[in-house]
Design an enzyme around this catalytic site. Structure first.
Site, short mmCIF file in Angstrom:
data_model
loop_
_atom_site.label_atom_id
_atom_site.label_comp_id
_atom_site.label_asym_id
_atom_site.label_seq_id
_atom_site.Cartn_x
_atom_site.Cartn_y
_atom_site.Cartn_z
N GLY A 56 0.83 -1.19 0.00
CA GLY A 56 0.00 0.00 0.00
C GLY A 56 0.87 1.24 0.00
CG MET A 57 2.28 5.33 -1.76
SD MET A 57 3.76 5.38 -0.70
CE MET A 57 3.75 7.11 -0.21
CG ASN A 103 -0.19 8.05 -2.86
OD1 ASN A 103 0.91 8.56 -2.61
ND2 ASN A 103 -0.32 6.97 -3.60
CG HIS A 127 0.94 0.39 7.37
ND1 HIS A 127 1.93 0.12 8.30
CD2 HIS A 127 1.54 1.14 6.42
CE1 HIS A 127 3.05 0.69 7.91
NE2 HIS A 127 2.85 1.31 6.77
CD GLU A 128 -0.14 1.91 3.28
OE1 GLU A 128 0.40 3.01 3.47
OE2 GLU A 128 0.51 0.84 3.20
CG HIS A 167 1.63 5.97 6.55
ND1 HIS A 167 2.79 6.31 7.20
CD2 HIS A 167 1.88 4.78 5.94
CE1 HIS A 167 3.71 5.35 6.99
NE2 HIS A 167 3.18 4.41 6.23
CE1 TYR A 218 8.77 -0.28 6.22
CE2 TYR A 218 6.43 -0.35 6.62
CZ TYR A 218 7.48 -0.06 5.80
OH TYR A 218 7.25 0.45 4.56
N1 BES Z 1 5.02 4.08 2.66
C1 BES Z 1 5.07 2.66 2.51
C2 BES Z 1 5.46 2.21 1.13
C3 BES Z 1 6.85 2.62 0.73
C4 BES Z 1 7.93 2.38 1.56
C5 BES Z 1 7.07 3.22 -0.50
C6 BES Z 1 9.20 2.76 1.18
C7 BES Z 1 8.34 3.60 -0.88
C8 BES Z 1 9.40 3.38 -0.04
C9 BES Z 1 3.73 2.02 2.87
O1 BES Z 1 3.04 2.69 3.87
C10 BES Z 1 4.02 0.65 3.43
O2 BES Z 1 4.66 0.59 4.43
N2 BES Z 1 3.56 -0.39 2.77
C11 BES Z 1 3.76 -1.76 3.22
C12 BES Z 1 2.55 -2.29 3.92
C13 BES Z 1 2.67 -2.34 5.40
C14 BES Z 1 1.44 -2.93 6.02
C15 BES Z 1 3.89 -3.04 5.89
C16 BES Z 1 4.03 -2.63 2.01
O3 BES Z 1 4.13 -2.10 0.91
O4 BES Z 1 4.16 -3.82 2.16
ZN ZN Z 2 4.03 2.55 5.71
#
Ligand code: BES
Ligand code: ZN
Length: 626
Positions: free
Chosen positions: A293-294, A296, A319-320, A323, A403
């Site tokens: 996820g991202m 945005n 999670h998103e 943010h 994380y």
């Molecule tokens: N912000 C991140 C995605 C990201 C991280 C984009 C580093 C570019 C560089 C997003 O919030 C995220 O952490 N996504 C995770 C999901 C989360 C539940 C661990 C993913 O993509 O797996």
């Molecule tokens: Zn994240």
């Protein structure tokens, strides 16, 4: 008193304890630890406060072309402004009255791109006319075969951490917040969506088979949070302020899977204060989307690998959503402190899951994260490895330690000071720093000022500096354990002692139980046992992408060839880095056998991967043998 230059204001203002609302221009931090080495910008001299995009998506040439008009705020005597670009074709730069301004591109750096320096000559608003390159690192242009509907092309952007400079010439640093507007013109059978208020949900005719969509973000955001997607998209309302966009054939499944989102927003607000962004919509993308996820703003982007039909992966939605506070409201000033975004969010995400589904379900996610924490520390080279530090060089924290270690840090504070006190503190923290950048040192100063308040014994028990600046895991780390996963561990024990797979009752297992089981299996297994697992549990054909990936990792470790067709299908379809990187890395650990397969798979799949993911995998499969 009016501050002409907000950098001064930021150093002079002590933020009031009352809730901060979005102010524009947002302050920037001027302390040395807030200096961003991943930007060419010198915001203390001249900074962008607002971006206005007017771009056309050209699906034939795979370029975005048009203008970015930037509002500029300068310190007294400043003559130039420095922007970030990456492979942009700059056509002209003009002032508001149309007069051309002198500009020059700096040397190109493979990671940072090139600076664009504009001589202002008194201008306070400048217009850059430009186009992006077809290989722009933020953009993925998908041919119709890579979509669910298979009829229309698709485009999406991914800005974090420093990709957006490949399609937007602005100051691309998380510490330089900007409001923005956009007009995006697309073929009239497609829909454009962005991480902002949608002013024209139906689009407006723009001549010759084209349509324009207008967007507005009135709250200042770091530019990595500007996001765009264009495709055959439909929308379904899920709650009074939430809904989901996706291709029409995925709408029903998406609406079911994410049906709890409104309750999540309510839970998040009850924990840490108002949701300050208006709507919370989601966009479910095609499988090549590189992340889970991202975040945005107003429009979280999500991978379709979350669709397992049982809502067991909605931790990613939590999670998103989280943010929207940690990351989008209070933002890491530089990528050296990304744990302030990701670690806070992982903790907050778990609190939302607990509020919705109870402590045991939340414990499952935390306990699995603890497994990840131990795996990552070991893979980083052990507890002394500098890459296990939370604060360090940008992008240097190993794997997902920002994380896992970041969230255990906050969980540990919660345990020591008590939940009620910690929740009250965090709520105040988000209020005090809303719409502002933050550093590790800034957080430590804040918690000392507002929670510890000189209590020497508490300070000693917390070990804040050790958590923030030292490698490894302090002894006070709190490991949340799950009884559900302990039951899976018992099944694993039985399997290890030779029990047949058919004796394990997997009925109703969530993704998390599957992951504990598959990742807990011995890494070396005889072919008969692998065949037993596969035929009894139907792993090679699993439609759950998490199960499929974990199984394939095990199969690869054993050079189990019957799983190769499943591997080829999976890596050719799914582009989520977390699920495919371990497969390529696992193949590379298997000498020539694996290397040949990895190269063949990559040749087959490369065009379906996001440019960044393709580059990461290329690095994995061309790295010299260990
Ligand atoms: N912000 C991140 C995605 C990201 C991280 C984009 C580093 C570019 C560089 C997003 O919030 C995220 O952490 N996504 C995770 C999901 C989360 C539940 C661990 C993913 O993509 O797996
Ligand atoms: Zn994240």
């Amino acid at each position: 008193m009016r501050f002409l230059f907000p950098a001064l204001a930021a150093t002079l203002f002590v933020a009031p304890a009352a809730a901060q609302e979005a102010v524009s221009p947002a302050p920037i931090l001027t302390t040395p630890d807030a200096r961003d080495v991943w930007t060419y910008a010198r915001p203390e001299v001249a900074r962008v406060t607002h971006v206005d995009l007017d771009l056309t998506a050209d699906f034939q040439r795979k370029v975005m072309r048009g203008t970015a008009t930037l509002d500029v705020l300068t310190a007294p005597g400043a003559e130039e402004i420095v922007l970030d670009t990456d492979e942009l074709d700059i056509e002209s730069v003009t002032a508001e009255d149309g007069r051309p301004l002198a500009w020059r591109l700096g040397a190109d750096d493979p990671q940072l791109g090139a600076s664009l320096t504009v001589t202002l000559d008194g201008a306070e608003r400048i217009t850059v006319r430009y186009s992006s390159k077809p290989g722009a690192s933020a953009l993925q242009w998908l041919s119709p075969e890579l979509t669910a509907g298979k009829q229309q092309p698709y485009l999406f952007s991914q800005g974090q951490p420093i990709n957006n400079r490949s399609w937007i010439p602005t100051q691309d640093s998380p510490g330089i917040r900007q409001t923005w507007d956009a007009t995006i013109t697309v073929p009239d059978d497609l829909v454009a969506v962005m991480s902002a208020e949608m002013l024209t949900p139906e689009g407006v005719a723009a001549g010759e088979g084209r349509e324009s969509y207008r967007f507005r973000m009135t709250r200042p955001v770091p530019p990595y949070l500007i996001a765009l997607a264009v495709g055959d998209l439909a929308f379904r309302e899920l709650g009074p302020r939430s809904g989901v966009w996706t291709e029409p054939t995925m709408l029903d499944a998406a609406a079911y899977e994410f049906g709890d989102v409104e309750a999540m927003i309510d839970a998040a607000e009850a924990l840490y204060g108002p949701y300050r962004w208006g709507r919370y919509d989601m966009l479910l993308l095609p499988p090549s989307f590189p992340y889970g996820g991202m975040e945005n703003p107003m429009l979280t982007f999500l991978t379709p690998t979350l669709l397992t039909g049982d809502r067991s992966n909605t931790d990613v939605v939590a999670h998103e959503l989280a943010h929207s506070w940690s990351g989008n409201l209070v933002t890491n000033a530089t990528w050296s402190d990304s744990w302030l975004n990701e670690g806070f969010t992982t903790y907050f995400e778990n609190r939302i899951m607990e509020a919705l589904y109870g402590p045991e379900r939340a414990a499952m996610y935390s306990d699995l994260d603890w497994d990840g924490l131990e795996r990552d520390i070991a893979a980083a080279g052990g507890a002394d490895a500098p890459t296990t530090r939370l604060h360090g060089e940008p992008g240097a924290t190993f794997g997902q330690l920002d994380y896992f270690k970041g969230s255990v840090f906050l969980r540990t504070i919660e345990n020591i000071v008590g939940r009620e006190r910690f929740d009250a503190y965090l709520r105040g923290y988000f209020d005090r720093h809303a719409f502002q950048p933050q550093t590790t040192a800034g957080f430590l100063a804040d918690i000392r000022g507002h929670l510890i308040e000189g209590d020497a014994e508490l300070e000693r028990r917390l070990q804040l500096d050790r958590w923030a600046y030292q490698p490894g895991l302090p002894e006070n780390a709190v490991h949340v354990e799950s009884a559900t996963l302990a039951a899976v561990d018992a099944d694993l024990e039985a399997f290890r002692s030779g029990a047949p797979v058919s004796r394990i009752d997997t009925q109703g297992w969530s993704t998390q139980e599957w992951l504990r089981f598959l990742n807990g299996l011995p890494r070396e297994l005889p072919a008969e046992r692998l065949a037993g697992l596969d035929s009894t549990l139907d792993l090679s054909r699993s439609s759950n992408a998490y199960i499929r990936s974990a199984w394939l990792e095990l199969a690869i470790a054993n050079r189990y060839e019957p799983a190769l067709p499943s591997l080829r299908d999976f890596t050719g379809r799914v582009g989520r880095g977390l699920l495919i990187r371990p497969l390529y890395a696992g193949l590379m650990e298997q000498g020539d056998w694996g290397k040949a397969i990895a190269q063949d798979l990559f040749a087959n799949a490369r065009a379906t991967y996001h440019p960044n993911t393709a580059a990461q995998i290329e690095r994995i499969i061309t790295a010299p043998a260990q």
